[in-house]
Motif scaffolding. Sequence first.
Motif, PDB file in Angstrom:
ATOM      1  N   ILE A 118       0.836  -1.203   0.000  1.00 11.34           N
ATOM      2  CA  ILE A 118       0.000   0.000   0.000  1.00 11.34           C
ATOM      3  C   ILE A 118       0.869   1.249   0.000  1.00 11.34           C
ATOM      4  CG2 ILE A 118      -1.640   1.337   1.393  1.00 11.34           C
ATOM      5  CD1 ILE A 118      -2.767  -1.385   2.355  1.00 11.34           C
ATOM      6  N   VAL A 119       1.913   1.237   0.807  1.00 10.74           N
ATOM      7  CA  VAL A 119       2.813   2.379   0.873  1.00 10.74           C
ATOM      8  C   VAL A 119       3.539   2.557  -0.461  1.00 10.74           C
ATOM      9  CG1 VAL A 119       4.872   3.319   1.992  1.00 10.74           C
ATOM     10  CG2 VAL A 119       3.082   2.247   3.366  1.00 10.74           C
ATOM     11  N   GLN A 120       3.927   1.470  -1.094  1.00 10.15           N
ATOM     12  CA  GLN A 120       4.584   1.551  -2.389  1.00 10.15           C
ATOM     13  C   GLN A 120       3.655   2.163  -3.431  1.00 10.15           C
ATOM     14  OE1 GLN A 120       5.867  -2.471  -3.136  1.00 10.15           O
ATOM     15  NE2 GLN A 120       7.834  -2.170  -2.112  1.00 10.15           N
ATOM     16  N   ASP A 121       2.386   1.764  -3.410  1.00 11.00           N
ATOM     17  CA  ASP A 121       1.422   2.354  -4.343  1.00 11.00           C
ATOM     18  C   ASP A 121       1.283   3.846  -4.080  1.00 11.00           C
ATOM     19  OD1 ASP A 121      -0.992   1.943  -6.309  1.00 11.00           O
ATOM     20  OD2 ASP A 121      -1.769   3.134  -4.640  1.00 11.00           O
ATOM     21  N   TYR A 122       1.227   4.230  -2.833  1.00 12.82           N
ATOM     22  CA  TYR A 122       1.136   5.638  -2.464  1.00 12.82           C
ATOM     23  C   TYR A 122       2.317   6.432  -3.015  1.00 12.82           C
ATOM     24  CZ  TYR A 122       1.707   9.636   0.706  1.00 12.82           C
ATOM     25  OH  TYR A 122       1.916  10.895   1.228  1.00 12.82           O
ATOM     26  N   LEU A 123       3.523   5.890  -2.891  1.00 10.97           N
ATOM     27  CA  LEU A 123       4.731   6.601  -3.322  1.00 10.97           C
ATOM     28  C   LEU A 123       4.849   6.721  -4.840  1.00 10.97           C
ATOM     29  CD1 LEU A 123       7.333   5.102  -0.814  1.00 10.97           C
ATOM     30  CD2 LEU A 123       6.285   7.375  -0.743  1.00 10.97           C
TER      31      LEU A 123
END
Length: 298
Positions: free
Chosen positions: A202-207
């Motif tokens: 999820i954090v990777q998608d956000y970044l």
Amino acid sequence: MKISSTGLSLALSALLSFGVVPYLQAETQTAPQTKIDDSSRLIPLEGGSNFRDLGGYTTTDHKTVRSGILFRSGTMSSLTPADEKTLNQRNFKTVVDLRSQEELELYPNRWVSHNPSIRYINHPYSMTSMNLNSPQKAGQPVGIEAFYGHIAELYQTQMKMYFQELLNHNTPLVVNCSAGQDRTGFASALLLSALGVPRETIVQDYLLSTQYRRPAVERGNVDLEAAAKTNAFAKMMLHYNKKESKGPMPLITADGTPFINIAFAHIEQKYGSVENYLDQALAVDATEINKLKALYLQ
């Protein structure tokens, strides 16, 4: 209606505080951002910015988010006729627009106006009427971290509307704000969490927003100098134009913490878990989470 110079200054300060484009405040960030090669998610559009598919991610129980159904994007006011044709081929049913009235005044979604069959969901609000209720010095913006620490409450109504559209299966659906990274990033993070996607993913998608945003496209051909006389958002954009001349600012703190983790930390401290936030704040209980999984996982 004209705004006085004093009122405009107050509105500008408020907009900065509320983080409508909070990446513009992060001038002290120096930590590098992880580069993720995931260009297959990006929908190539001449006048689009950060328009991408949330599908394809694997959940903790080894299922996969369905592709071609759930999308996220920045502003869509610069879409070309060819872009609209490309999007129409995907048979979109719904656009959930998280932007304020100040933003909509400058950057309307013309694609939706050309397609009355598309549901357009927007909760009318003014950025200048919002309140973070956070301790700060008089007249000083609260900053990006405070914005993310309050986003769960600031945009509770919008998140509830977003999830209702998802539960009603009004898809394919795209959720957007101006940059497609902060408010949209939060909405997307909540959805992926509900579907069981691991936090790291999820954090990777956000970044990814830092890679796929196009600030020049987001600004469009609006005469910001003229608009700034009556529109506080335009004045803010005019003030910060040069700060993104070399590309989007990274979505991390100076020590490398992704801003979205601040939102997650607040939710987990106040509600105990994302699931509890969905239930207590958005009326999305365990039964409805299971419905989301049935609809959007394979």
